[in-house]
Motif scaffolding. Sequence first.
Motif, PDB file in Angstrom:
ATOM      1  N   VAL A  54     -25.835 -48.775 -21.821  1.00  0.00           N
ATOM      2  CA  VAL A  54     -27.187 -48.756 -22.424  1.00  0.00           C
ATOM      3  C   VAL A  54     -27.397 -47.376 -22.754  1.00  0.00           C
ATOM      4  CG1 VAL A  54     -27.727 -50.760 -21.547  1.00  0.00           C
ATOM      5  CG2 VAL A  54     -28.051 -48.766 -19.959  1.00  0.00           C
ATOM      6  N   PRO A  55     -28.350 -47.162 -23.566  1.00  0.00           N
ATOM      7  CA  PRO A  55     -28.576 -45.821 -24.095  1.00  0.00           C
ATOM      8  C   PRO A  55     -29.421 -44.966 -22.880  1.00  0.00           C
ATOM      9  CG  PRO A  55     -29.939 -47.317 -25.304  1.00  0.00           C
ATOM     10  CD  PRO A  55     -28.827 -47.970 -24.606  1.00  0.00           C
ATOM     11  N   TYR A  56     -29.133 -43.641 -22.800  1.00  0.00           N
ATOM     12  CA  TYR A  56     -30.133 -43.107 -21.776  1.00  0.00           C
ATOM     13  C   TYR A  56     -30.367 -41.609 -22.453  1.00  0.00           C
ATOM     14  CZ  TYR A  56     -25.939 -40.259 -20.756  1.00  0.00           C
ATOM     15  OH  TYR A  56     -24.829 -39.269 -20.771  1.00  0.00           O
ATOM     16  N   LEU A  57     -31.431 -41.120 -21.937  1.00  0.00           N
ATOM     17  CA  LEU A  57     -32.106 -39.456 -22.516  1.00  0.00           C
ATOM     18  C   LEU A  57     -31.377 -38.658 -21.719  1.00  0.00           C
ATOM     19  CD1 LEU A  57     -35.689 -40.758 -23.130  1.00  0.00           C
ATOM     20  CD2 LEU A  57     -33.941 -40.379 -24.954  1.00  0.00           C
ATOM     21  N   ARG A  58     -31.251 -37.423 -22.312  1.00  0.00           N
ATOM     22  CA  ARG A  58     -30.800 -36.538 -21.418  1.00  0.00           C
ATOM     23  C   ARG A  58     -31.362 -35.054 -22.024  1.00  0.00           C
ATOM     24  NH1 ARG A  58     -27.202 -37.647 -25.527  1.00  0.00           N
ATOM     25  NH2 ARG A  58     -26.116 -35.743 -26.571  1.00  0.00           N
ATOM     26  N   ASN A  59     -30.920 -34.136 -21.130  1.00  0.00           N
ATOM     27  CA  ASN A  59     -31.702 -32.814 -21.520  1.00  0.00           C
ATOM     28  C   ASN A  59     -31.764 -32.462 -22.947  1.00  0.00           C
ATOM     29  OD1 ASN A  59     -32.546 -30.017 -21.590  1.00  0.00           O
ATOM     30  ND2 ASN A  59     -32.148 -29.946 -19.145  1.00  0.00           N
ATOM     31  N   ALA A  60     -30.566 -32.746 -23.897  1.00  0.00           N
ATOM     32  CA  ALA A  60     -30.585 -32.111 -25.361  1.00  0.00           C
ATOM     33  C   ALA A  60     -31.341 -33.176 -26.138  1.00  0.00           C
ATOM     34  CB  ALA A  60     -29.137 -32.581 -25.672  1.00  0.00           C
ATOM     35  N   ASN A  61     -32.114 -34.212 -25.459  1.00  0.00           N
ATOM     36  CA  ASN A  61     -32.861 -34.884 -26.452  1.00  0.00           C
ATOM     37  C   ASN A  61     -34.169 -34.614 -26.249  1.00  0.00           C
ATOM     38  OD1 ASN A  61     -30.802 -37.448 -25.221  1.00  0.00           O
ATOM     39  ND2 ASN A  61     -30.961 -36.957 -27.256  1.00  0.00           N
ATOM     40  N   ILE A  62     -34.532 -33.697 -25.551  1.00  0.00           N
ATOM     41  CA  ILE A  62     -36.024 -33.570 -25.127  1.00  0.00           C
ATOM     42  C   ILE A  62     -36.495 -32.173 -25.687  1.00  0.00           C
ATOM     43  CG2 ILE A  62     -38.015 -33.282 -23.348  1.00  0.00           C
ATOM     44  CD1 ILE A  62     -36.491 -36.262 -23.909  1.00  0.00           C
ATOM     45  N   LEU A  78     -27.930 -40.629 -29.018  1.00  0.00           N
ATOM     46  CA  LEU A  78     -28.089 -41.126 -27.531  1.00  0.00           C
ATOM     47  C   LEU A  78     -26.831 -41.395 -27.048  1.00  0.00           C
ATOM     48  CD1 LEU A  78     -31.106 -43.367 -27.900  1.00  0.00           C
ATOM     49  CD2 LEU A  78     -31.187 -41.330 -27.022  1.00  0.00           C
ATOM     50  N   ALA A  79     -26.684 -40.858 -25.872  1.00  0.00           N
ATOM     51  CA  ALA A  79     -25.322 -41.354 -25.133  1.00  0.00           C
ATOM     52  C   ALA A  79     -25.493 -42.636 -24.266  1.00  0.00           C
ATOM     53  CB  ALA A  79     -24.803 -39.970 -24.153  1.00  0.00           C
ATOM     54  N   THR A  80     -24.491 -43.296 -23.917  1.00  0.00           N
ATOM     55  CA  THR A  80     -24.426 -44.492 -23.073  1.00  0.00           C
ATOM     56  C   THR A  80     -24.053 -44.412 -21.721  1.00  0.00           C
ATOM     57  OG1 THR A  80     -22.945 -45.518 -23.962  1.00  0.00           O
ATOM     58  CG2 THR A  80     -24.699 -45.962 -25.231  1.00  0.00           C
ATOM     59  N   MET A  81     -24.573 -45.118 -20.822  1.00  0.00           N
ATOM     60  CA  MET A  81     -23.672 -45.179 -19.568  1.00  0.00           C
ATOM     61  C   MET A  81     -24.244 -46.573 -18.925  1.00  0.00           C
ATOM     62  SD  MET A  81     -25.124 -42.579 -16.721  1.00  0.00           S
ATOM     63  CE  MET A  81     -26.850 -42.209 -16.746  1.00  0.00           C
ATOM     64  N   SER A  82     -23.400 -47.118 -17.749  1.00  0.00           N
ATOM     65  CA  SER A  82     -23.798 -48.389 -17.158  1.00  0.00           C
ATOM     66  C   SER A  82     -24.876 -48.132 -16.030  1.00  0.00           C
ATOM     67  CB  SER A  82     -22.520 -49.070 -16.812  1.00  0.00           C
ATOM     68  OG  SER A  82     -22.079 -48.431 -15.636  1.00  0.00           O
ATOM     69  N   PHE A  83     -25.658 -49.124 -15.799  1.00  0.00           N
ATOM     70  CA  PHE A  83     -26.542 -48.955 -14.789  1.00  0.00           C
ATOM     71  C   PHE A  83     -26.711 -50.316 -14.011  1.00  0.00           C
ATOM     72  CE2 PHE A  83     -28.463 -45.861 -17.582  1.00  0.00           C
ATOM     73  CZ  PHE A  83     -28.853 -44.933 -16.982  1.00  0.00           C
ATOM     74  N   GLU A  84     -26.662 -50.411 -12.699  1.00  0.00           N
ATOM     75  CA  GLU A  84     -26.446 -51.602 -11.930  1.00  0.00           C
ATOM     76  C   GLU A  84     -27.810 -52.331 -12.025  1.00  0.00           C
ATOM     77  OE1 GLU A  84     -23.746 -52.920 -10.733  1.00  0.00           O
ATOM     78  OE2 GLU A  84     -22.414 -51.200 -11.215  1.00  0.00           O
ATOM     79  N   PRO A  85     -28.051 -53.650 -12.004  1.00  0.00           N
ATOM     80  CA  PRO A  85     -29.196 -54.258 -11.948  1.00  0.00           C
ATOM     81  C   PRO A  85     -30.567 -53.683 -10.933  1.00  0.00           C
ATOM     82  CG  PRO A  85     -27.518 -55.833 -11.797  1.00  0.00           C
ATOM     83  CD  PRO A  85     -26.717 -54.602 -11.495  1.00  0.00           C
ATOM     84  N   TRP A  86     -29.997 -53.143  -9.820  1.00  0.00           N
ATOM     85  CA  TRP A  86     -30.919 -52.666  -8.725  1.00  0.00           C
ATOM     86  C   TRP A  86     -31.379 -51.146  -9.171  1.00  0.00           C
ATOM     87  CZ3 TRP A  86     -29.528 -48.129  -6.551  1.00  0.00           C
ATOM     88  CH2 TRP A  86     -28.074 -47.812  -6.531  1.00  0.00           C
TER      89      TRP A  86
END
Length: 299
Positions: free
Chosen positions: A193-201, A211-219
């Motif tokens: 899923v996409p996430y925001l990082r320093n370079a986006n702000i 946008l880069a992507t990585m996985s996030f566990e449900p919790w």
Amino acid sequence: LKGYLEPRDSLVNSTGTGTIGRVGWFDSSPDPRPCVADGHVTVVRFNPNQVDPRFGHYYLKSSAFQELMFETLITGSTNQIELNRERMRSVSMPIPDLNEQRRISEYLDTETYRIQALLDNRSRQRKSISERELSQIAFEVSGADKVDDRAPSIWPWLDATPSHWPSAPVYCYYDVQLGKMLNQERATSGRQVPYLRNANIGWYTIRTEDLATMSFEPWERRRYSVRRGDLLVCEGGAGVAESAVWDRNDIEIYYQKSLHRVRKKTELPVEWLMYWLRLAKNVGLFEADGNISTIPHLT
């Protein structure tokens, strides 16, 4: 005399991603001593009987040469790339007669001077607008219109504030969370899923084109999710404290450890903190204690 420079030499930056290929012009030494180029610079000295040095300089800066250089003259990978001087010596270039070369060079001198003058004017305009913006922010967040009800502020860089305005730590009004640490496994496996990082702000702006992507566990999704109205604040580096409000609700998005997510707990809007950070950074509050080797951080 290897590396010694003469007037009208062209200098080509010869190492490093993002800097390789930049072309400079050497006029003269700033004092009576000679100047020398180090091993990361290629000196190109044209034979003035065949090539007008200004014409050669413009050719090195042209898109034709720059594209050729990146396609055929560069060796190595990542940040270790280098310009191969032996290959560069064998490059062919167009050679009009000297009078035509000088005519082209004079035309380009005039045009580049005109364009630079426009850029300088734009730069002065941007500086004036920025100064006006910061002046207005300082006026508003210090309550400067409350002229009859003021008291010395607790901040040495702010003269006074309305006496009835309270002051308290950020956590009294906002929930502040640091984002998720990225690693190679999270960036390549699981549900991406996409996430925001320093370079986006940037100030007041969130760029979503890359946008880069990585996985996030449900919790993790609740903790690291971004929702409309959240303030994203850069945690470190040159852009430390730069912040903007996320104003979309049409995509699922999260944030990385290089950012703080600020979510309001009271009726005080996050924009108030954003403008306060803008003013605080302008007065140097987040500088790294004068140590140029230290990356500033907003913990």
